[in-house]
Each structure stands twice: as C-alpha cells, then as structure tokens.
Design a protein around this motif. Structure first.
Motif, mmCIF file in Angstrom:
data_model
loop_
_atom_site.group_PDB
_atom_site.id
_atom_site.type_symbol
_atom_site.label_atom_id
_atom_site.label_comp_id
_atom_site.label_asym_id
_atom_site.label_seq_id
_atom_site.Cartn_x
_atom_site.Cartn_y
_atom_site.Cartn_z
ATOM 1 N N TRP A 287 0.843 -1.199 0.000
ATOM 2 C CA TRP A 287 0.000 0.000 0.000
ATOM 3 C C TRP A 287 0.866 1.232 0.000
ATOM 4 O O TRP A 287 1.804 1.350 0.776
ATOM 5 C CB TRP A 287 -0.917 -0.001 1.217
ATOM 6 C CG TRP A 287 -1.949 -1.054 1.091
ATOM 7 C CD1 TRP A 287 -1.886 -2.313 1.607
ATOM 8 C CD2 TRP A 287 -3.160 -0.987 0.359
ATOM 9 N NE1 TRP A 287 -2.994 -3.025 1.252
ATOM 10 C CE2 TRP A 287 -3.799 -2.236 0.487
ATOM 11 C CE3 TRP A 287 -3.781 0.002 -0.385
ATOM 12 C CZ2 TRP A 287 -5.016 -2.507 -0.100
ATOM 13 C CZ3 TRP A 287 -4.995 -0.277 -0.962
ATOM 14 C CH2 TRP A 287 -5.597 -1.514 -0.827
ATOM 15 N N ARG B 18 1.711 4.966 0.846
ATOM 16 C CA ARG B 18 1.354 5.850 1.948
ATOM 17 C C ARG B 18 0.975 7.202 1.352
ATOM 18 O O ARG B 18 1.787 7.867 0.743
ATOM 19 C CB ARG B 18 2.523 6.000 2.899
ATOM 20 C CG ARG B 18 3.006 4.667 3.390
ATOM 21 C CD ARG B 18 3.302 4.725 4.833
ATOM 22 N NE ARG B 18 4.169 3.647 5.240
ATOM 23 C CZ ARG B 18 3.766 2.447 5.586
ATOM 24 N NH1 ARG B 18 2.587 2.133 5.549
ATOM 25 N NH2 ARG B 18 4.573 1.522 5.975
ATOM 26 N N VAL C 3 0.478 6.420 9.447
ATOM 27 C CA VAL C 3 -0.300 6.084 8.258
ATOM 28 C C VAL C 3 0.359 6.630 6.998
ATOM 29 O O VAL C 3 0.432 5.939 5.976
ATOM 30 C CB VAL C 3 -1.760 6.586 8.379
ATOM 31 C CG1 VAL C 3 -2.477 6.542 7.037
ATOM 32 C CG2 VAL C 3 -2.518 5.775 9.420
ATOM 33 N N ILE D 192 5.104 -2.461 10.520
ATOM 34 C CA ILE D 192 3.806 -2.764 9.943
ATOM 35 C C ILE D 192 3.681 -4.282 9.759
ATOM 36 O O ILE D 192 4.582 -4.913 9.210
ATOM 37 C CB ILE D 192 3.627 -2.063 8.578
ATOM 38 C CG1 ILE D 192 3.894 -0.550 8.673
ATOM 39 C CG2 ILE D 192 2.261 -2.377 7.970
ATOM 40 C CD1 ILE D 192 2.903 0.230 9.469
ATOM 41 N N GLU E 112 -1.576 -4.225 6.101
ATOM 42 C CA GLU E 112 -2.213 -3.007 5.626
ATOM 43 C C GLU E 112 -3.419 -3.368 4.786
ATOM 44 O O GLU E 112 -3.381 -4.332 4.017
ATOM 45 C CB GLU E 112 -1.248 -2.178 4.772
ATOM 46 C CG GLU E 112 -0.096 -1.617 5.564
ATOM 47 C CD GLU E 112 0.736 -0.630 4.775
ATOM 48 O OE1 GLU E 112 1.907 -0.928 4.529
ATOM 49 O OE2 GLU E 112 0.186 0.427 4.394
ATOM 50 N N THR F 207 -7.204 0.372 6.786
ATOM 51 C CA THR F 207 -6.539 0.110 8.064
ATOM 52 C C THR F 207 -5.047 -0.122 7.912
ATOM 53 O O THR F 207 -4.556 -0.462 6.837
ATOM 54 C CB THR F 207 -7.138 -1.133 8.747
ATOM 55 O OG1 THR F 207 -6.909 -2.269 7.913
ATOM 56 C CG2 THR F 207 -8.621 -0.966 9.037
ATOM 57 N N VAL F 208 -4.357 0.049 9.048
ATOM 58 C CA VAL F 208 -2.938 -0.280 9.164
ATOM 59 C C VAL F 208 -2.770 -0.974 10.517
ATOM 60 O O VAL F 208 -3.358 -0.541 11.511
ATOM 61 C CB VAL F 208 -2.047 0.989 9.123
ATOM 62 C CG1 VAL F 208 -0.576 0.645 9.331
ATOM 63 C CG2 VAL F 208 -2.240 1.743 7.813
ATOM 64 N N PHE G 211 0.228 -2.433 13.218
ATOM 65 C CA PHE G 211 1.657 -2.393 13.502
ATOM 66 C C PHE G 211 1.916 -2.806 14.945
ATOM 67 O O PHE G 211 1.040 -2.729 15.799
ATOM 68 C CB PHE G 211 2.241 -1.001 13.222
ATOM 69 C CG PHE G 211 1.546 0.128 13.935
ATOM 70 C CD1 PHE G 211 1.980 0.575 15.173
ATOM 71 C CD2 PHE G 211 0.450 0.752 13.359
ATOM 72 C CE1 PHE G 211 1.337 1.617 15.823
ATOM 73 C CE2 PHE G 211 -0.197 1.795 14.000
ATOM 74 C CZ PHE G 211 0.248 2.228 15.238
ATOM 75 N N ARG H 238 -7.014 4.310 8.709
ATOM 76 C CA ARG H 238 -6.214 5.324 8.012
ATOM 77 C C ARG H 238 -6.787 6.712 8.281
ATOM 78 O O ARG H 238 -6.061 7.682 8.339
ATOM 79 C CB ARG H 238 -6.186 5.039 6.511
ATOM 80 C CG ARG H 238 -5.392 3.789 6.170
ATOM 81 C CD ARG H 238 -5.375 3.525 4.663
ATOM 82 N NE ARG H 238 -4.628 2.318 4.384
ATOM 83 C CZ ARG H 238 -3.304 2.270 4.254
ATOM 84 N NH1 ARG H 238 -2.590 3.363 4.366
ATOM 85 N NH2 ARG H 238 -2.708 1.130 4.006
#
Length: 128
Positions: free
Chosen positions: A7, A9, A25, A33, A36, A40-41, A43, A59
């Motif tokens: 993904w 950023r 994010v 991470i 992803e 959403t993320v 970590f 996010r």
C-alpha cells in the motif's frame, strides 16, 4: 492505493497533522507494519503487554472508538475484521483479546482510535 510493493502511503481525507498515528499512516513516523488494508494499518506496539501486541488503526482520523462508531461507516467492524486477520497471521487464531481504550481515564494516550490486539499467552480476568 496499492502499489507492486504494498500500500502506498498517501494523505487520507480525514487526518490530523499533529497525530502520531496519522503520521504512521502516511509514513512520516516509522513503525513495524504487520498488515495493511484499504482502510486500516496494523503495527506492533512499541511497549508490548503480551507476546503478540499489535495496534490496528484506521487510516482516517477519529479520536476514539465512540467517534468512529458515530460516523456510521462500518469502520469499527472493519477494525475487528482486520484484527482477526492479524491474529490469524500471527498464529494465535481465535485466542486473543481486542481492547479499545477510550479517554484518559481508561488509559488512552494517543487520540486516534486504535484496537490493541493482545495474544500469545493466557489472558486473566479481570484485566489490570
């Protein structure tokens, strides 16, 4: 937006330039991470309270889970689904705890909704 390596950023429509998690994010602050998604993320927590301690965040910026729920966009459902996928990926299956701290009295220190996914050991009740 998805790139060949994962993904990208990018700025999200609803963000707070002073928020630590918004900075994660968009890649301004490093984090380990683990997953992803489009919304959403996930970590690793920098101060883990269990062998698996991952934060699952949206996010977009919402100060807490109540605000995210009031938005009525299904975001809280998405956070729970993503937490389940993280748990599966971390090898803890369906044996995990999912915690949302809301407000300073409950221990919230970063005011961007986030779910603590805890697992990898027995969870006592009542918690701390």
């Amino acid at each position: 937006m998805r790139s060949a390596t994962g993904w990208e950023r990018t700025q999200v429509a609803q963000s707070d330039p002073e928020c630590l998690f918004c900075k994660i994010v968009v890649g301004e602050v490093p984090a380990e991470i683990v997953r992803e998604g489009e919304r959403t993320v996930a970590f690793r927590d920098i101060n883990p309270q269990a062998p698996t301690h991952v934060l699952v965040i949206p996010r977009e910026h919402h100060p807490d889970v109540a605000a995210a729920a009031r938005a009525g966009t299904g975001l809280v459902d998405e956070l729970a689904r993503e937490a389940q996928e993280v748990a599966r990926g971390e090898g803890i299956g369906s044996d995990y705890r999912l915690v949302f701290n809301t407000g300073t009295g409950a221990g919230q220190t970063v005011f961007h909704v986030h779910a603590h996914l805890l697992g990898g050991r027995g969870m006592e009740w009542p918690p701390g």
